[in-house]
Scaffold this motif. Structure first.
Motif, PDB file in Angstrom:
ATOM      1  N   TYR A  25      -9.666  12.418  -1.281  1.00  0.00           N
ATOM      2  CA  TYR A  25     -10.509  12.590  -0.044  1.00  0.00           C
ATOM      3  C   TYR A  25     -10.667  11.517   0.699  1.00  0.00           C
ATOM      4  O   TYR A  25     -11.319  10.629   0.602  1.00  0.00           O
ATOM      5  N   ASP A  26     -10.642  11.933   2.391  1.00  0.00           N
ATOM      6  CA  ASP A  26     -11.027  10.921   3.134  1.00  0.00           C
ATOM      7  C   ASP A  26     -11.595  11.169   3.988  1.00  0.00           C
ATOM      8  O   ASP A  26     -11.096  12.442   4.911  1.00  0.00           O
ATOM      9  N   CYS A  27     -13.236  11.439   4.041  1.00  0.00           N
ATOM     10  CA  CYS A  27     -13.766  11.878   5.447  1.00  0.00           C
ATOM     11  C   CYS A  27     -13.027  11.808   6.895  1.00  0.00           C
ATOM     12  O   CYS A  27     -13.438  12.610   7.573  1.00  0.00           O
ATOM     13  N   SER A  28     -12.230  10.761   7.602  1.00  0.00           N
ATOM     14  CA  SER A  28     -11.127  10.372   8.148  1.00  0.00           C
ATOM     15  C   SER A  28     -10.122  11.839   8.626  1.00  0.00           C
ATOM     16  O   SER A  28      -9.712  11.633   9.794  1.00  0.00           O
ATOM     17  N   GLY A  29      -9.875  11.683   7.522  1.00  0.00           N
ATOM     18  CA  GLY A  29      -8.355  12.801   7.563  1.00  0.00           C
ATOM     19  C   GLY A  29      -7.300  11.438   7.513  1.00  0.00           C
ATOM     20  O   GLY A  29      -6.194  12.561   7.165  1.00  0.00           O
ATOM     21  N   GLY A  30      -7.629  10.574   6.957  1.00  0.00           N
ATOM     22  CA  GLY A  30      -6.540  10.062   7.033  1.00  0.00           C
ATOM     23  C   GLY A  30      -6.182   9.790   4.895  1.00  0.00           C
ATOM     24  O   GLY A  30      -6.647  10.349   4.536  1.00  0.00           O
ATOM     25  N   GLU A  31      -5.428   8.571   5.098  1.00  0.00           N
ATOM     26  CA  GLU A  31      -4.847   8.846   2.989  1.00  0.00           C
ATOM     27  C   GLU A  31      -5.696   7.907   2.792  1.00  0.00           C
ATOM     28  O   GLU A  31      -6.349   7.352   3.751  1.00  0.00           O
ATOM     29  N   VAL A  32      -5.345   8.536   1.375  1.00  0.00           N
ATOM     30  CA  VAL A  32      -5.979   7.322   0.662  1.00  0.00           C
ATOM     31  C   VAL A  32      -5.120   6.392  -0.201  1.00  0.00           C
ATOM     32  O   VAL A  32      -4.580   6.547  -1.015  1.00  0.00           O
ATOM     33  N   ILE A  86      -5.809  -5.107 -11.095  1.00  0.00           N
ATOM     34  CA  ILE A  86      -6.855  -5.544  -9.862  1.00  0.00           C
ATOM     35  C   ILE A  86      -6.087  -4.911  -8.432  1.00  0.00           C
ATOM     36  O   ILE A  86      -4.666  -4.543  -8.691  1.00  0.00           O
ATOM     37  N   PHE A  87      -6.526  -3.640  -7.876  1.00  0.00           N
ATOM     38  CA  PHE A  87      -6.079  -2.823  -7.340  1.00  0.00           C
ATOM     39  C   PHE A  87      -7.053  -3.205  -6.135  1.00  0.00           C
ATOM     40  O   PHE A  87      -8.146  -3.580  -5.998  1.00  0.00           O
ATOM     41  N   HIS A  88      -5.838  -2.821  -4.917  1.00  0.00           N
ATOM     42  CA  HIS A  88      -6.829  -2.939  -3.668  1.00  0.00           C
ATOM     43  C   HIS A  88      -6.353  -1.323  -3.362  1.00  0.00           C
ATOM     44  O   HIS A  88      -5.512  -0.623  -3.225  1.00  0.00           O
ATOM     45  N   VAL A  89      -8.379  -0.546  -2.601  1.00  0.00           N
ATOM     46  CA  VAL A  89      -7.416   1.035  -2.304  1.00  0.00           C
ATOM     47  C   VAL A  89      -8.146   1.056  -0.835  1.00  0.00           C
ATOM     48  O   VAL A  89      -9.238  -0.281  -0.489  1.00  0.00           O
ATOM     49  N   ARG A  90      -7.358   1.836  -0.401  1.00  0.00           N
ATOM     50  CA  ARG A  90      -7.882   1.335   1.186  1.00  0.00           C
ATOM     51  C   ARG A  90      -8.022   3.386   1.175  1.00  0.00           C
ATOM     52  O   ARG A  90      -7.389   4.195   1.388  1.00  0.00           O
ATOM     53  N   PHE A  91      -9.174   3.474   1.914  1.00  0.00           N
ATOM     54  CA  PHE A  91      -9.601   4.830   2.946  1.00  0.00           C
ATOM     55  C   PHE A  91      -9.016   4.662   4.471  1.00  0.00           C
ATOM     56  O   PHE A  91     -10.220   3.947   5.443  1.00  0.00           O
ATOM     57  N   VAL A  92      -7.953   4.572   4.907  1.00  0.00           N
ATOM     58  CA  VAL A  92      -7.688   4.802   5.615  1.00  0.00           C
ATOM     59  C   VAL A  92      -8.852   5.473   7.424  1.00  0.00           C
ATOM     60  O   VAL A  92      -9.227   6.221   7.247  1.00  0.00           O
ATOM     61  N   ASP A  93      -9.366   4.370   8.595  1.00  0.00           N
ATOM     62  CA  ASP A  93      -9.682   5.231   9.052  1.00  0.00           C
ATOM     63  C   ASP A  93     -11.290   5.085   8.763  1.00  0.00           C
ATOM     64  O   ASP A  93     -11.460   6.061   9.677  1.00  0.00           O
ATOM     65  N   SER A  94     -11.940   4.921   7.547  1.00  0.00           N
ATOM     66  CA  SER A  94     -12.985   5.548   7.081  1.00  0.00           C
ATOM     67  C   SER A  94     -14.480   3.795   7.491  1.00  0.00           C
ATOM     68  O   SER A  94     -13.251   3.250   7.487  1.00  0.00           O
ATOM     69  N   TYR A 128       0.802  -0.993   0.376  1.00  0.00           N
ATOM     70  CA  TYR A 128       0.107   0.012   0.259  1.00  0.00           C
ATOM     71  C   TYR A 128       1.056   0.890  -0.146  1.00  0.00           C
ATOM     72  O   TYR A 128       2.107   1.359   0.828  1.00  0.00           O
ATOM     73  N   SER A 129       0.930   1.958  -0.427  1.00  0.00           N
ATOM     74  CA  SER A 129       1.037   3.725  -1.085  1.00  0.00           C
ATOM     75  C   SER A 129       0.107   4.491  -1.684  1.00  0.00           C
ATOM     76  O   SER A 129      -0.745   3.942  -1.870  1.00  0.00           O
TER      77      SER A 129
END
Length: 243
Positions: A170-177, A186-194, A161-162
């Motif tokens: 943009y992440d509502c938690s203020g964390g990174e995407v 094939i990709f994995h996308v993570r909205f940190v702390d969302s 992940y990077s």
């Protein structure tokens, strides 16, 4: 005298009278006035009366308006409808100019659209400020967008992940995407702390590429880019949005 009287006869008297009449007529003819010989000096004052003037003989070019003054009908003409309309026509021109002046003023104001009321409205949609279309509260159920990003597929790192390849995040938690590549296309996308559970994805590369999204965890999603021509996944770019 007796001798003269004796010689006067009726015939002599008639002959003399005839000669007098003949000579008298000739005398009258001798003083007869010629054409264009009578001028203003020959006319007595008040000699020319109304009855002596031919109808239509005096034209407008022969009249002096200053000498005539205002006649009774001319006084009424001062208040005539046409005269009033003429004043209104002048006002109508001024009214037109007034409208143009107002338009010119508005045009000047249009140059300062930064301060115009409509420019302020451009910051909102349907009366809702632009900031209200994204939510800084991840628990809100208002329907505002809680996260989004555009992912440049070829630039994404494999296995780890990077933020590589992640644009406009943009992440509502203020964390990174964060994003990682599992297999080609094939990709994995993570909205940190969302806490989001739903996401939508759309391909932005190639007309025959399509994007599908599957939730693999809270705030984490798998996106597959499929090419219909090659019948396989490809490293295309995509956008992802979480409501």
């Amino acid at each position: 005298m007796e001798t003269i009287r004796g010689r006067i006869t009726y015939a002599n008297v008639m002959s003399t009278l005839a000669v007098f009449l003949v000579l008298g007529g000739g005398a009258v003819a001798a003083v007869k006035l010629g054409k264009n010989t009578v001028g203003s000096r020959q006319l007595k004052e008040n000699a020319v009366t109304t009855s002596k003037i031919k109808n239509g003989a005096i034209t407008a070019s022969k009249l002096d308006p200053a000498a005539i003054g205002t006649v009774p009908t001319a006084t009424n003409a001062t208040n005539a409808t046409n005269a009033t309309n003429a004043m209104n026509a002048t006002n109508a021109v001024n009214a037109t100019n007034a409208v143009k002046a107002t338009t010119a003023t508005n045009a000047d104001n249009a140059k300062t659209a930064d301060t115009a009321a409509t420019a302020t409205n451009a910051l909102s949609l349907g009366g809702i400020p632009a900031t209200d279309y994204t939510s800084s509260d991840c628990d809100s159920t208002s329907g505002a967008i809680k996260g989004f990003a555009e992912v440049n597929g070829p630039a994404v790192n494999e296995g780890t992940y990077s933020t590589a390849g992640v644009e406009f995040p943009y992440d509502c938690s203020g964390g990174e995407v964060l994003v990682r590549k599992i297999f080609p296309g094939i990709f994995h996308v993570r909205f940190v702390d969302s806490p989001v559970q739903i996401a939508l994805a759309s391909s932005v590369s190639g007309e025959l590429n399509t994007a599908s999204v599957t939730r693999i965890g809270t705030g984490e999603f798998q996106v597959s880019i499929w090419n219909e021509t090659f019948k396989e996944n490809v490293n295309g770019s995509f956008t992802i949005l979480t409501p």
